[in-house]
Design a protein around this motif. Structure first.
Motif, PDB file in Angstrom:
ATOM      1  N   ASP A 103       1.588  14.689 -13.601  1.00 38.23           N
ATOM      2  CA  ASP A 103       0.438  15.393 -14.192  1.00 38.23           C
ATOM      3  C   ASP A 103       0.533  16.892 -13.955  1.00 38.23           C
ATOM      4  O   ASP A 103       0.231  17.696 -14.851  1.00 38.23           O
ATOM      5  CB  ASP A 103      -0.868  14.860 -13.618  1.00 38.23           C
ATOM      6  CG  ASP A 103      -1.197  13.466 -14.107  1.00 38.23           C
ATOM      7  OD1 ASP A 103      -0.615  13.036 -15.126  1.00 38.23           O
ATOM      8  OD2 ASP A 103      -2.030  12.800 -13.448  1.00 38.23           O
ATOM      9  N   ASP A 153       1.933   1.789  -3.537  1.00 39.75           N
ATOM     10  CA  ASP A 153       0.801   2.328  -4.310  1.00 39.75           C
ATOM     11  C   ASP A 153       0.629   3.818  -4.037  1.00 39.75           C
ATOM     12  O   ASP A 153       0.367   4.601  -4.957  1.00 39.75           O
ATOM     13  CB  ASP A 153      -0.495   1.585  -3.960  1.00 39.75           C
ATOM     14  CG  ASP A 153      -0.544   0.193  -4.552  1.00 39.75           C
ATOM     15  OD1 ASP A 153       0.200  -0.066  -5.521  1.00 39.75           O
ATOM     16  OD2 ASP A 153      -1.337  -0.637  -4.041  1.00 39.75           O
ATOM     17  N   GLY A 154       0.773   4.207  -2.776  1.00 40.02           N
ATOM     18  CA  GLY A 154       0.655   5.622  -2.428  1.00 40.02           C
ATOM     19  C   GLY A 154       1.753   6.454  -3.060  1.00 40.02           C
ATOM     20  O   GLY A 154       1.513   7.556  -3.563  1.00 40.02           O
ATOM     21  N   SER A 188       0.828  -1.208   0.000  1.00 41.11           N
ATOM     22  CA  SER A 188       0.000   0.000   0.000  1.00 41.11           C
ATOM     23  C   SER A 188       0.863   1.258   0.000  1.00 41.11           C
ATOM     24  O   SER A 188       0.483   2.278  -0.581  1.00 41.11           O
ATOM     25  CB  SER A 188      -0.942  -0.003   1.203  1.00 41.11           C
ATOM     26  OG  SER A 188      -0.207   0.071   2.406  1.00 41.11           O
ATOM     27  N   SER A 214       2.635   9.978  -9.865  1.00 42.41           N
ATOM     28  CA  SER A 214       1.752  10.205 -11.011  1.00 42.41           C
ATOM     29  C   SER A 214       1.116  11.598 -10.936  1.00 42.41           C
ATOM     30  O   SER A 214       1.019  12.304 -11.946  1.00 42.41           O
ATOM     31  CB  SER A 214       0.677   9.128 -11.048  1.00 42.41           C
ATOM     32  OG  SER A 214      -0.220   9.363 -12.099  1.00 42.41           O
ATOM     33  N   SER A 215       0.725  12.010  -9.737  1.00 39.02           N
ATOM     34  CA  SER A 215       0.137  13.347  -9.561  1.00 39.02           C
ATOM     35  C   SER A 215       1.162  14.438  -9.855  1.00 39.02           C
ATOM     36  O   SER A 215       0.840  15.454 -10.473  1.00 39.02           O
ATOM     37  CB  SER A 215      -0.391  13.508  -8.148  1.00 39.02           C
ATOM     38  OG  SER A 215      -1.435  12.609  -7.899  1.00 39.02           O
ATOM     39  N   ARG A 263       3.408   5.653  -5.785  1.00 37.67           N
ATOM     40  CA  ARG A 263       3.159   5.674  -7.234  1.00 37.67           C
ATOM     41  C   ARG A 263       2.084   6.702  -7.580  1.00 37.67           C
ATOM     42  O   ARG A 263       2.203   7.453  -8.552  1.00 37.67           O
ATOM     43  CB  ARG A 263       2.738   4.287  -7.715  1.00 37.67           C
ATOM     44  CG  ARG A 263       2.590   4.234  -9.237  1.00 37.67           C
ATOM     45  CD  ARG A 263       2.168   2.885  -9.730  1.00 37.67           C
ATOM     46  NE  ARG A 263       0.861   2.574  -9.142  1.00 37.67           N
ATOM     47  CZ  ARG A 263       0.462   1.356  -8.856  1.00 37.67           C
ATOM     48  NH1 ARG A 263       1.244   0.324  -9.069  1.00 37.67           N
ATOM     49  NH2 ARG A 263      -0.746   1.159  -8.338  1.00 37.67           N
ATOM     50  N   ASP A 264       1.035   6.802  -6.767  1.00 43.35           N
ATOM     51  CA  ASP A 264      -0.015   7.796  -7.002  1.00 43.35           C
ATOM     52  C   ASP A 264       0.527   9.206  -6.837  1.00 43.35           C
ATOM     53  O   ASP A 264       0.186  10.111  -7.614  1.00 43.35           O
ATOM     54  CB  ASP A 264      -1.180   7.569  -6.037  1.00 43.35           C
ATOM     55  CG  ASP A 264      -1.972   6.318  -6.376  1.00 43.35           C
ATOM     56  OD1 ASP A 264      -1.853   5.832  -7.526  1.00 43.35           O
ATOM     57  OD2 ASP A 264      -2.707   5.829  -5.488  1.00 43.35           O
ATOM     58  N   SER A 265       1.394   9.406  -5.842  1.00 44.01           N
ATOM     59  CA  SER A 265       1.995  10.735  -5.647  1.00 44.01           C
ATOM     60  C   SER A 265       2.875  11.112  -6.825  1.00 44.01           C
ATOM     61  O   SER A 265       2.840  12.246  -7.309  1.00 44.01           O
ATOM     62  CB  SER A 265       2.825  10.755  -4.362  1.00 44.01           C
ATOM     63  OG  SER A 265       2.018  10.579  -3.234  1.00 44.01           O
TER      64      SER A 265
END
Length: 91
Positions: A17, A6-7, A3, A13-14, A9-11
């Motif tokens: 962007d 995943d967190g 997890s 990705s943000s 990776r999301d950061s």
């Protein structure tokens, strides 16, 4: 552990962007400035093209103020367009 990855990776990705969005915004500002400059010079190019033709019967050729009229119209058209874009914040 999964997890957390995943967190992260999301950061990441943000952040990517956000970087792409800022880069696109800068590109839009550059394009807006280039468009404003070309719009200012387009009518001046047209006027220079018309007055650069070698016709015999152009009233401003015989006038002693024809040259001043041409320069005055160039400055007036260019100045009004530049002022208009500057006032709107496009330039």
């Amino acid at each position: 552990m999964g997890s957390r990855l995943d967190g992260l990776r999301d950061s990441l990705s943000s952040l990517l962007d956000l970087h792409l969005a800022l880069q696109g915004q800068r590109m839009n500002e550059v394009m807006r400035t280039l468009t404003a400059v070309s719009v200012v010079f387009l009518p001046l190019t047209f006027l220079a093209g018309v007055w650069g033709m070698n016709f015999e019967h152009m009233p401003e050729l015989a006038s002693p103020y024809g040259y001043a009229l041409a320069w005055g119209s160039f400055l007036l058209v260019g100045g009004l367009l530049a002022y208009s874009f500057k006032r709107r914040g496009w330039w």
